[in-house]
Design an enzyme around this catalytic site. Structure first.
Site, PDB file in Angstrom:
ATOM      1  N   HIS A 233      -0.192  54.187 -25.660  1.00 24.83           N
ATOM      2  CA  HIS A 233      -0.448  53.558 -26.957  1.00 24.83           C
ATOM      3  C   HIS A 233       0.604  52.470 -27.166  1.00 24.83           C
ATOM      4  CE1 HIS A 233      -2.794  57.055 -29.027  1.00 24.83           C
ATOM      5  NE2 HIS A 233      -3.098  56.978 -27.736  1.00 24.83           N
TER       6      HIS A 233
ATOM      7  N   GLU B 167       2.578  51.868 -29.614  1.00 25.00           N
ATOM      8  CA  GLU B 167       3.838  52.358 -30.163  1.00 25.00           C
ATOM      9  C   GLU B 167       4.699  53.019 -29.093  1.00 25.00           C
ATOM     10  OE1 GLU B 167       0.675  53.462 -33.353  1.00 25.00           O
ATOM     11  OE2 GLU B 167       0.730  53.068 -31.203  1.00 25.00           O
TER      12      GLU B 167
END
Length: 158
Positions: free
Chosen positions: A51, A53
């Site tokens: 992801h 993040e």
């Protein structure tokens, strides 16, 4: 300042979209300086944890040569999921700023609120949601609309 950093996260999301990844982008800022940026790369890396993040946190840790990202802020175009919210808190990021709310999977206030109500090891992060939400939402909705249209065309064609 906030809009400038969120705009950079949106640029990362557009990179993801161009690579046929779900268009989410993230930027990590420390002392007013961008130290890391990333976008979703799950399909390319064949990695469920890739992801935006998570990749941004890894890159920021490498940049600072420290897993502790105290004093840093993360700007992300979509509300972090439970995995990402947990990683952000474990990295001790001080502030989470996100664009679109994720009412299905969001872990920074929509479904659950890991940074505030479920602090990990007693650490809490400030959360600011809905920053440039419309722009973030439009990128995501456009991506999924295009994907649905391709799927429906393939079904019709056979």
């Amino acid at each position: 300042m906030v809009d400038r950093f969120m705009q950079l996260a949106l640029e990362e999301a557009k990179k993801a979209e161009a690579e046929e990844e779900i268009p989410v982008g993230a930027v990590i800022v420390c002392n007013g300086e961008v130290i890391s940026s990333a976008h979703n790369m799950r399909e390319q890396l064949k990695d469920a944890t890739a992801h935006a993040e998570i990749l941004a946190v890894r890159r920021a840790g490498s940049y600072l040569n420290n897993w502790r990202l105290n004093g840093c802020a993360i700007y992300v175009t979509l509300e972090p999921c439970p995995m990402c919210a947990s990683a952000i808190v474990l990295a001790r990021i001080t502030k989470i700023v996100f664009g679109a709310y994720d009412y299905d999977n969001g872990a920074c206030g929509s479904r659950i609120n890991i940074p505030v109500s479920l602090p990990i090891f007693g650490y809490r992060a400030e959360v600011i949601g809905g920053v440039m939400a419309e722009e973030s939402r439009e990128i995501l909705q456009g991506f999924f609309k295009k994907r649905r249209n391709l799927y429906n065309k393939a079904r019709r064609d056979g």
